[in-house]
Structure formats: C-alpha cells, structure tokens
Design a protein around this motif. Sequence first.
Motif, PDB file in Angstrom:
ATOM      1  N   GLY A  89       0.804  -1.204   0.000  1.00  0.00           N
ATOM      2  CA  GLY A  89       0.000   0.000   0.000  1.00  0.00           C
ATOM      3  C   GLY A  89       0.836   1.251   0.000  1.00  0.00           C
ATOM      4  N   ALA A  90       0.153   2.378  -0.170  1.00  0.00           N
ATOM      5  CA  ALA A  90       0.800   3.686  -0.212  1.00  0.00           C
ATOM      6  C   ALA A  90       0.086   4.632   0.737  1.00  0.00           C
ATOM      7  CB  ALA A  90       0.766   4.259  -1.630  1.00  0.00           C
ATOM      8  N   LEU A 192      -8.063   5.455  -1.884  1.00  0.00           N
ATOM      9  CA  LEU A 192      -8.771   5.970  -0.718  1.00  0.00           C
ATOM     10  C   LEU A 192      -7.887   5.898   0.525  1.00  0.00           C
ATOM     11  CD1 LEU A 192     -11.612   7.116  -0.140  1.00  0.00           C
ATOM     12  CD2 LEU A 192     -12.269   4.826   0.624  1.00  0.00           C
ATOM     13  N   HIS A 193      -7.183   4.798   0.681  1.00  0.00           N
ATOM     14  CA  HIS A 193      -6.270   4.645   1.809  1.00  0.00           C
ATOM     15  C   HIS A 193      -5.098   5.604   1.674  1.00  0.00           C
ATOM     16  CE1 HIS A 193      -2.872   2.729   4.023  1.00  0.00           C
ATOM     17  NE2 HIS A 193      -3.813   2.558   4.926  1.00  0.00           N
ATOM     18  N   ARG A 194      -4.613   5.765   0.448  1.00  0.00           N
ATOM     19  CA  ARG A 194      -3.456   6.640   0.222  1.00  0.00           C
ATOM     20  C   ARG A 194      -3.745   8.062   0.680  1.00  0.00           C
ATOM     21  NH1 ARG A 194       0.403   6.643  -5.060  1.00  0.00           N
ATOM     22  NH2 ARG A 194       2.117   7.730  -4.033  1.00  0.00           N
ATOM     23  N   PHE A 195      -4.986   8.507   0.454  1.00  0.00           N
ATOM     24  CA  PHE A 195      -5.345   9.881   0.774  1.00  0.00           C
ATOM     25  C   PHE A 195      -6.167   9.989   2.058  1.00  0.00           C
ATOM     26  CE2 PHE A 195      -4.805  10.031  -3.942  1.00  0.00           C
ATOM     27  CZ  PHE A 195      -3.620  10.775  -3.913  1.00  0.00           C
ATOM     28  N   GLY A 196      -5.977   9.045   2.942  1.00  0.00           N
ATOM     29  CA  GLY A 196      -6.572   9.127   4.270  1.00  0.00           C
ATOM     30  C   GLY A 196      -8.078   9.177   4.287  1.00  0.00           C
ATOM     31  N   ARG A 201     -10.147  13.184  -3.540  1.00  0.00           N
ATOM     32  CA  ARG A 201      -8.771  13.028  -4.026  1.00  0.00           C
ATOM     33  C   ARG A 201      -8.562  11.651  -4.648  1.00  0.00           C
ATOM     34  NH1 ARG A 201      -4.035  14.674  -0.093  1.00  0.00           N
ATOM     35  NH2 ARG A 201      -2.917  14.685  -2.092  1.00  0.00           N
ATOM     36  N   ALA A 202      -9.178  10.633  -4.059  1.00  0.00           N
ATOM     37  CA  ALA A 202      -9.053   9.286  -4.601  1.00  0.00           C
ATOM     38  C   ALA A 202      -9.680   9.198  -5.984  1.00  0.00           C
ATOM     39  CB  ALA A 202      -9.695   8.273  -3.653  1.00  0.00           C
TER      40      ALA A 202
END
Length: 254
Positions: A89-90, A192-196, A201-202
């Motif tokens: 992940g990122a 979605l995880h990358r951008f909290g 943004r996702a």
Amino acid sequence: MTPVAIVTGASSGIGAATARRLATEGFHVLAAARRGDRLTDLVEEIEKSGGTATAAVCDVTSDESVAALADTAAGLPGPVTLLVNNAGGAIGLDPVESASVADWQWMYDVNVLGTLRVTRAVLPALEASGAGTVIVVSSTAGLDVYEGGGGYTAAKHAQTALTRTLRLELVGRPIRVIEIDPGMVRTDEFALHRFGGDAARAEAVYAGVAEPLVADDIADCIAWCATRPQHVNVDRLVVRPIAQAAQHRVHRVT
C-alpha cells in the motif's frame, strides 16, 4: 492432494480477486489479511462457487503473525506450491522535503519487509513441494518515479530489488520467482487509503480515464503466470491500461 496457494492482502482488491481466481484454477487458497470478517466472507463466497479456501488473520508487519500463517499452511493437507505476496500500500503524496518519516516507514515495512517476512517463512514449504512459485505483486512505481511518490516508489524499487535478488539466490532450486508490475488499477481502497479516506482526491486519480485496470485484470495475470509449466519463469510482467503509456503519461477524456 490439492495444491495450496497463499495470498496475502486477500481481504480486498487485487488480493481478493486473486484468491477467487486461483480457487477456480484448482488451488486451495489460504487467504491472509488483517481483517478477519472480510476473509470469512471471501472464503464463504469461494466455497459457494465450488472452490476451497481457508482464512488466516495475518499482519505481514509482525514476525509472530507471519510465523502463525506458516503454521496454518503446514497444517493443510496439500503441498504449498504458490505464494502471492500481494499485501502492500501507499500513504500520501507529499514531496520529499516535507515527507512523513512514519509514512515512509510504514510503506517500507508493509511492501518490502512484509514480502521478506512471508517469503522467508514459506520458502521451506515451497521447496519441499518440488514445484514452488513465489509471485511478488509490485508496481510500475518500482520501475520509475514521480513527484510526490518518493516514499512509495522507494519501497516498490526495494521490493523489486528483493525479488530479483531472490531469483538469483534460488537458481537451481525448484522455485520460480515472478514479479507482476501493475500500472493504474482502480480498486475500492488503494487510492482511498493513500489519501486518508478523502474520496474526492481518490476519485481524481482516475478522472477521465475511460478504462483503468481493475483487480480482476491483475488476478488474471497472476493466474496465467502461476499456471505455466513449471520450467517457464515469467521474470517480470508489466501491465498497464491502454490509456497509460508511462507512469504519468495518461490519456484522459475531458
């Protein structure tokens, strides 16, 4: 006996799609991830479709958790012939000058050390099978860099280096080492995880891209590589949507 395939990060996205696909290819899937409730649902789905699977709650950043995964695999009746290192992940898109060390550390621990932990734990079983395969799901981010992606691209470059080194070290032993490098893949959770959790943004990542890859596309590639004759080693498979010519050369419809 039915061969066993271990898939990490199997609770969603590429991992879940891969678990479903490998079950149709005749593997007993040992689906591993942190979210046990999702794994239970996945196993039920696979079994309703005529496949077989086992859920294993596992955190690839924990030595103890990975050791327990290897013990679970050893307790299954069939030989472990396939490991799909998919967990990863990122986080964030910050420039190096303002990067979060904690975010970079998490990305390295999950993508690189997670692959190391699980591979090291499962290699004895793969070798004992006489026909083992290690598949590492890396990324085109492991082949190039882009602004704001320093932490993720550094981790994926390291994961690629690990994979290439492992292939050299295992030559002459009955274990293939395969790297899958997806480009733009639209899944429910990665961006979605990358951008909290910032959905806007996702969504912007895929804005205007008519047909990004989806999880099933990558699962198809993984299954194809895994089911080649054992003497065939696909060293590296790079797969992008037709709209993506390079890491940040993407055709977008306005």
